[in-house]
Design an enzyme around this catalytic site. Structure first.
Site, PDB file in Angstrom:
ATOM      1  N   ARG A  61      -4.911  10.091 -17.996  1.00  0.00           N
ATOM      2  CA  ARG A  61      -5.105  11.306 -18.666  1.00  0.00           C
ATOM      3  C   ARG A  61      -4.245  11.247 -19.952  1.00  0.00           C
ATOM      4  NH1 ARG A  61      -2.309  14.478 -16.137  1.00  0.00           N
ATOM      5  NH2 ARG A  61      -1.576  13.222 -14.695  1.00  0.00           N
ATOM      6  N   LYS A 202      -9.146  17.195 -12.973  1.00  0.00           N
ATOM      7  CA  LYS A 202      -7.738  17.778 -13.362  1.00  0.00           C
ATOM      8  C   LYS A 202      -7.961  18.888 -14.045  1.00  0.00           C
ATOM      9  CE  LYS A 202      -4.718  15.982 -10.482  1.00  0.00           C
ATOM     10  NZ  LYS A 202      -4.969  14.388  -9.913  1.00  0.00           N
ATOM     11  N   HIS A 222      -0.972  19.855  -4.906  1.00  0.00           N
ATOM     12  CA  HIS A 222      -1.401  18.571  -5.362  1.00  0.00           C
ATOM     13  C   HIS A 222      -1.232  17.645  -4.044  1.00  0.00           C
ATOM     14  CE1 HIS A 222      -0.900  14.848  -7.926  1.00  0.00           C
ATOM     15  NE2 HIS A 222      -2.177  15.024  -7.861  1.00  0.00           N
ATOM     16  N   SER A 240       1.324  10.811  -8.868  1.00  0.00           N
ATOM     17  CA  SER A 240       0.512   9.557  -8.915  1.00  0.00           C
ATOM     18  C   SER A 240       0.942   8.553  -8.440  1.00  0.00           C
ATOM     19  CB  SER A 240       0.202   9.594 -10.488  1.00  0.00           C
ATOM     20  OG  SER A 240      -0.926   8.546 -10.487  1.00  0.00           O
ATOM     21  N   LYS A 244      -0.833   9.293  -1.829  1.00  0.00           N
ATOM     22  CA  LYS A 244      -1.767  10.318  -1.066  1.00  0.00           C
ATOM     23  C   LYS A 244      -3.008   9.924  -0.943  1.00  0.00           C
ATOM     24  CE  LYS A 244      -1.762  12.991  -4.988  1.00  0.00           C
ATOM     25  NZ  LYS A 244      -0.747  11.857  -5.810  1.00  0.00           N
ATOM     26  N   THR A 245      -3.712   9.361  -1.658  1.00  0.00           N
ATOM     27  CA  THR A 245      -5.072   8.798  -1.199  1.00  0.00           C
ATOM     28  C   THR A 245      -5.038   7.486  -0.017  1.00  0.00           C
ATOM     29  OG1 THR A 245      -5.978   9.335  -3.405  1.00  0.00           O
ATOM     30  CG2 THR A 245      -7.230   7.782  -2.182  1.00  0.00           C
ATOM     31  N   ASP A 259      -6.499  14.746  -2.700  1.00  0.00           N
ATOM     32  CA  ASP A 259      -5.866  15.195  -3.788  1.00  0.00           C
ATOM     33  C   ASP A 259      -5.449  16.497  -4.101  1.00  0.00           C
ATOM     34  OD1 ASP A 259      -4.625  13.802  -6.147  1.00  0.00           O
ATOM     35  OD2 ASP A 259      -5.946  14.776  -7.328  1.00  0.00           O
ATOM     36  N   ARG A 324      -9.839   2.753 -11.117  1.00  0.00           N
ATOM     37  CA  ARG A 324     -10.363   3.723 -10.308  1.00  0.00           C
ATOM     38  C   ARG A 324     -11.653   3.572  -9.690  1.00  0.00           C
ATOM     39  NH1 ARG A 324      -6.110   7.902  -8.787  1.00  0.00           N
ATOM     40  NH2 ARG A 324      -4.599   7.715 -10.606  1.00  0.00           N
TER      41      ARG A 324
HETATM   42  P1  ATP Z   1      -3.119   9.681  -7.845  1.00  0.00           P
HETATM   43  O1  ATP Z   1      -2.368  11.210  -7.541  1.00  0.00           O
HETATM   44  O2  ATP Z   1      -3.022   8.788  -9.061  1.00  0.00           O
HETATM   45  O3  ATP Z   1      -4.358   9.603  -7.083  1.00  0.00           O
HETATM   46  P2  ATP Z   1      -1.861   8.708  -5.303  1.00  0.00           P
HETATM   47  O4  ATP Z   1      -0.869   9.394  -4.542  1.00  0.00           O
HETATM   48  O5  ATP Z   1      -3.205   8.910  -4.462  1.00  0.00           O
HETATM   49  O6  ATP Z   1      -2.172   8.782  -6.722  1.00  0.00           O
HETATM   50  P3  ATP Z   1      -2.446   6.113  -4.332  1.00  0.00           P
HETATM   51  O7  ATP Z   1      -3.885   6.083  -4.836  1.00  0.00           O
HETATM   52  O8  ATP Z   1      -2.532   6.434  -2.795  1.00  0.00           O
HETATM   53  O9  ATP Z   1      -1.634   7.215  -4.899  1.00  0.00           O
HETATM   54  O10 ATP Z   1      -1.759   4.818  -4.614  1.00  0.00           O
HETATM   55  C1  ATP Z   1      -0.699   4.214  -3.872  1.00  0.00           C
HETATM   56  C2  ATP Z   1      -0.747   2.537  -4.290  1.00  0.00           C
HETATM   57  O11 ATP Z   1       0.414   2.027  -3.863  1.00  0.00           O
HETATM   58  C3  ATP Z   1      -1.984   1.966  -3.850  1.00  0.00           C
HETATM   59  O12 ATP Z   1      -2.413   1.088  -4.512  1.00  0.00           O
HETATM   60  C4  ATP Z   1      -1.261   1.257  -2.506  1.00  0.00           C
HETATM   61  O13 ATP Z   1      -2.025   0.075  -2.075  1.00  0.00           O
HETATM   62  C5  ATP Z   1       0.166   1.003  -3.073  1.00  0.00           C
HETATM   63  N1  ATP Z   1       1.141   0.807  -1.889  1.00  0.00           N
HETATM   64  C6  ATP Z   1       1.970  -0.294  -1.895  1.00  0.00           C
HETATM   65  N2  ATP Z   1       2.987  -0.125  -0.935  1.00  0.00           N
HETATM   66  C7  ATP Z   1       2.668   1.017  -0.316  1.00  0.00           C
HETATM   67  C8  ATP Z   1       3.338   1.871   0.587  1.00  0.00           C
HETATM   68  N3  ATP Z   1       4.236   1.695   1.206  1.00  0.00           N
HETATM   69  N4  ATP Z   1       2.623   3.312   0.936  1.00  0.00           N
HETATM   70  C9  ATP Z   1       1.699   3.598   0.105  1.00  0.00           C
HETATM   71  N5  ATP Z   1       1.260   3.158  -0.735  1.00  0.00           N
HETATM   72  C10 ATP Z   1       1.606   1.765  -1.090  1.00  0.00           C
HETATM   73 MN    MN Z   2      -5.110   9.640  -5.321  1.00  0.00          MN
END
Ligand code: ATP
Ligand code: MN
Length: 538
Positions: A61, A202, A222, A240, A244-245, A259, A324
């Site tokens: 973004r 978004k 969020h 980010s 979360k995911t 999300d 992604r």
């Molecule tokens: P966005 O808002 O951009 O979608 P998000 O909060 O959904 O971000 P995730 O897509 O879940 O973030 O990304 C977390 C990344 O960190 C993943 O690639 C995951 O494999 C990695 N990771 C490494 N260690 C950990 C941990 N201890 N807990 C969570 N994620 C981890």
């Molecule tokens: Mn996510």
């Protein structure tokens, strides 16, 4: 003009100013959109049947190019500043006309979709895209109406998405050639100069972050969300990359969404109908559900293949670290549809602390919960953005400041009320570093984070002993099933205790400095929850 596909009888593109497009493809199936993409040479199939595309110049973004039209409706309600940048209403109309002129003579793809799984808040969206794969993104991420619903579809909002249209700042009043502009009065979002699909989702998130709290008394969040077998809902806030995911995908629990959610009187609901997962270093072992979701119908962005194959190399970051995949939520086998859950029993705040100071799990008091929600702390590490060589603290109010058209206190007040009414547990989870800062320590193992979250959800941390950390005064469990005791206290994981104390004091200072802007609006209870800059009981 040729029109192909399924649409309501009275639906026309002329009513939104699109008069001379060559062909309008209405509500094509995912397979048809994939075929169109391949025919146009805009994508390739992977060996699992997913479609892989490149989004072009932008692989993320562009917050500095996001604008909101300032007019009678928004002038006194939107929180103007560098997050919500003013755009002139006349300039919007002119730019809109230039985009429709650009799209005339071209093929366009129309998608009728909606946001908000709760029927009371359903928001119909018509997305018109220049490219078939952007349309597939809209299909995967938004909720999908039935055929019968399409035949009577009446859009509340329209999104015009033209990545190939380059704005001219002199003429259009943009900062540069790319832009995303929201017009709350006309209920239109225009996106141009960027093919990054995340702008589409978004954009609607920003709309709902305005409409739901402002007009419907619903807290927009969020966060991701899942639900246990006993009907207990959990939500996971975080910026980010904080997890979360990743962490909401849990084989033991039903996935509500990854999300964006709303918290209404007695329930929460997903805004979306799909997930947008990060792919960097994805493996089947660590993230089996996401890995398996990457099949026919899924849209991969900016990945590379292993040479001479159509096997994705998830470790390759040569195009971007932000690779992604977008898939409909039913690609996750335990997805909950309709994506609605009860009032949350547990709230997790996820932070990726690159300083290694925040403990991997702690239980927050109500005052601390509000303090950390308003602060919205995480850290950016080297590599994700140009010019960052050392970890940088990021404070993003409500864990989503970039998407909030209203002042953060609006969301914080709503959350505060909900927490008081619902007797919810609030946990702070560090998914970032342990044993030292970035460069010295290591990222906390995903399997340990998952174990800590499971323990919290199963009530296994209710009756264990807790200790209090210095500086942040966080309550940390002394034991947790399936997690080594020695990682639970961040200070214990550092060899050099003096270095830990110095880092903790530095981070506490950064929290205090950031919070100054909110202090006037905060209660005694919240202010008392602030970390101490000097350690009393270290
Ligand atoms: P966005 O808002 O951009 O979608 P998000 O909060 O959904 O971000 P995730 O897509 O879940 O973030 O990304 C977390 C990344 O960190 C993943 O690639 C995951 O494999 C990695 N990771 C490494 N260690 C950990 C941990 N201890 N807990 C969570 N994620 C981890
Ligand atoms: Mn996510």
């Amino acid at each position: 003009m040729t029109e192909i596909g399924l649409k309501a009888e009275n639906a026309t593109l002329a009513e939104i100013g699109l008069k001379n497009v060559a062909t309008a493809f209405w509500n094509l199936t995912p397979a048809e959109l994939v075929e169109e993409t391949l025919l146009r040479g805009e994508g390739l199939l992977t060996d699992t049947g997913a479609l892989a595309v490149d989004t072009g110049e932008f692989t993320g973004r562009s917050p500095k190019d996001k604008f909101i039209v300032c007019d009678k409706n928004t002038e006194n309600s939107v929180w103007w500043g560098d997050v919500n940048i003013k755009f002139d209403a006349d300039k919007f109309d002119k730019l809109y006309n230039r985009i429709t002129a650009y799209l005339s003579g071209r093929e366009v793809y129309v998608r009728d979709a909606y946001a908000c799984a709760d029927p009371e808040f359903r928001t119909n969206i018509r997305v018109v895209t220049e490219f078939p794969w952007s349309n597939l993104f809209a299909n995967n991420l938004f909720l999908r109406p039935t055929k019968a619903e399409i035949l009577t579809f009446d859009p509340d909002w329209v999104i015009l998405n033209a990545p190939g249209f380059m704005a001219d700042p002199e003429i259009d009043g943009t900062r540069q050639h790319n832009f995303a502009v929201i017009n709350f009065t006309k209920k239109i979002i225009i996106i141009g100069g960027t093919g990054y699909t995340g702008e589409i989702k978004k954009g609607i998130f920003s709309v709902l972050n305005y409409v739901l709290p402002h007009e419907k008394n619903v807290l927009s969040m969020h966060c991701s969300s899942n639900i246990g077998k006993k009907g207990d809902t959990a939500i996971f806030f975080g910026l980010s990359g904080t997890g979360k995911t990743t962490l909401s995908a849990d084989p033991e629990r039903g996935l509500i969404g990854d999300d964006e959610h709303g918290w209404a009187k007695d329930r929460i609901f997903n805004f979306e109908g799909g997930c947008y997962a990060k792919c960097i270093d994805l493996t089947k072992e660590k993230e089996p559900q996401i890995y398996s979701a990457i099949k026919a119908g899924a849209l991969l962005e900016n990945i590379e293949f292993i040479e001479d194959t159509r096997t994705v190399d998830y470790s390759d970051t040569s195009k971007t670290e932000n690779t992604r995949v977008a898939y409909p939520i039913n690609h996750i086998d335990n997805a909950v549809e309709p994506s609605i859950g009860s009032t949350p029993k547990n709230i997790f705040f996820l932070t990726a602390d690159a300083f290694g100071v925040i403990p991997p799990i702690s239980k927050l008091t109500p005052g601390q919960a509000m303090y950390h929600f308003i602060s919205g702390y995480t850290a950016k590490v080297a590599g994700t953005e140009v010019g960052i060589t050392e970890p940088q603290t990021t404070f993003s109010a409500c864990f989503g400041k970039a998407f909030l058209p209203l002042h953060p206190t609006k969301y914080a007040d709503l959350l505060g009320k909900k927490m008081k009414e619902s007797n919810v547990n609030v946990w702070l989870i560090n998914t970032g570093w342990s044993g030292g800062p970035y460069g010295v320590g290591e990222r906390i193992k995903l399997k340990y984070t998952r174990a800590m979250i499971s323990a919290a959800l199963n009530g296994e941390l209710d009756n264990v002993e807790y200790a209090q950390t210095p500086f942040f005064k966080l309550a940390i469990p002394k034991t947790c099933p399936n997690v080594p005791d020695e990682i639970l206290n961040a200070r214990d994981t550092w060899k050099d205790k003096a270095a830990f104390d110095a880092k903790a004091a530095q981070l506490a200072g950064a929290f205090a400095k950031n919070f100054q802007q909110y202090a006037d609006n905060a209660s005694e209870e919240i202010l008392a929850a602030a970390p101490q800059v000097s350690s009393v009981n270290a």
